[in-house]
Design an enzyme around this catalytic site. Structure first.
Site, short mmCIF file in Angstrom:
data_model
loop_
_atom_site.label_atom_id
_atom_site.label_comp_id
_atom_site.label_asym_id
_atom_site.label_seq_id
_atom_site.Cartn_x
_atom_site.Cartn_y
_atom_site.Cartn_z
N LYS A 217 1.76 -0.89 4.75
CA LYS A 217 1.95 -2.18 5.42
C LYS A 217 0.59 -2.54 5.98
O LYS A 217 0.14 -1.95 6.97
CB LYS A 217 3.00 -2.10 6.52
CG LYS A 217 3.05 -3.39 7.34
CD LYS A 217 4.08 -3.38 8.44
CE LYS A 217 3.74 -4.49 9.42
NZ LYS A 217 4.70 -4.59 10.52
N ALA B 27 8.26 -9.60 11.62
CA ALA B 27 7.91 -9.92 13.01
C ALA B 27 8.56 -11.21 13.50
O ALA B 27 8.67 -12.18 12.76
CB ALA B 27 6.39 -10.02 13.21
#
Lengths: 66, 256
Positions: free
Chosen positions: B98, B185
């Site tokens: 990531k 997020a």
């Protein structure tokens, strides 16, 4: 001889290779990666990597994160 | 046909990806991850605590059958992110990364220029790169063209819980790229996750939304259900929105 491990100076015996260093530091987890002077020290080569005076070693693991 | 999420050749049943940060105890984290049904779990790379407790997060996670997705959180340059990714791969668990290159401490917004630079190097190095990016379709396209296995636009700043602040951009990104789009997020509660999935996102990645809930284990289950419900609603195809009413009951044969 003196080396720097994770930013901290430490005294270690001469002729210390990476597996010996791990034992010396009493690190038990197998989940580790190591950098020696900013180069990755591959696990397969650990036995043959002997530390020298002034070496900078980073020992990392995984922690919680997003 | 089974509806699977495919990233870099790996297939997953769950479209919910979860983080491992901010839990009060490792046991609580394990409970929440189990309840979430997530098959991909993110971790961060840090110096080992030589003097202190050495049971690492992987000693806990090893009891779960999950794919480890290391991140490059807290890296502010392409070089730092590349170095972190290399070390993460050296752990021998995963060649997925990531990729985060942060551009600003207050918002934790990505530095897209450095992100693209780091992504180019890591794709060449053979990583399965999942870049965390702003909700910018142009950047998403560039990341896809470089060879990233997915793009991960933010819904809102990391840890903010503000939800999907620009659903239209997410929609445009979904029309722009062919690789999986994982909203990463900003998800604060179940409806946020459902909205992302209803838009057509391939998955949702979250950490604080679960870890900072009063009851993380319950919230993990809520998120699992929301992701599934949102996905189903997307596949079902929602009815068009109308300004005025259309009666659901017959308007004929009324009693007089």
């Amino acid at each position: 001889m003196r080396v720097i491990i994770n930013g901290k100076e430490r005294e270690i015996p001469e002729n210390t290779n990476i597996p010996a260093l791990i034992r010396l530091l009493n690190i038990k987890t197998p989940y580790l990666a190591i950098e020696l002077n900013r180069e990755i020290a591959k696990k397969s080569a650990w036995d043959n990597i002997f530390l020298k005076e002034g070496d900078k070693i980073e020992i990392v693991t995984f922690v919680g994160g997003g | 046909m089974e509806d699977l999420l495919e990233i870099g050749g790996k297939k997953f049943k769950s479209r919910l990806l979860v983080g491992t940060g901010k839990y009060e105890t490792p046991e609580l984290m394990l409970g929440a991850i189990k309840e979430s049904g997530a098959e991909v779990v993110t971790v961060a790379l840090r110096r080992i605590n030589i003097e202190g407790q050495q049971r690492t997060i992987l000693d806990y996670l090893s009891e779960l059958n999950v794919t480890i997705l290391p991140n490059t959180a807290a890296c502010y340059t392409a070089d730092e992110a590349i170095r972190t990714a290399m070390l993460a791969r050296e752990m021998g668990l995963s060649n997925m990364i990531k990729l985060e290159v942060i551009g600003d401490k207050k918002t934790l917004f990505p530095d897209n220029e450095a992100l693209i630079e780091a992504a180019k190097v890591l794709v060449k190095e053979g990583f399965i790169v999942l870049p965390y990016t702003t909700d910018d379709p142009v950047v998403a396209k560039k990341l896809e063209d470089i060879g990233c296995a997915a793009v991960m636009p933010l819904g809102a700043p990391i840890g903010s819980g503000l939800g999907i602040r620009n659903p239209y951009n997410i929609k445009i990104i979904l029309e722009t790229v062919k690789v999986p789009v994982i909203v990463d997020a900003g998800v604060g509660t179940a409806s946020d996750a459902a909205i992302a999935m209803e838009l057509g996102a391939s998955g949702v990645l979250m950490n604080t939304g679960i870890a900072a809930a009063k009851n993380p284990v319950k919230m993990a289950r809520a998120m699992k259900l929301a992701v599934e419900a949102g996905r189903l609603a997307y596949l079902a195809g929602r009815m068009p929105k109308r300004l005025y009413a259309t009666a659901s009951s017959p308007l004929t044969d009324l009693i007089e």
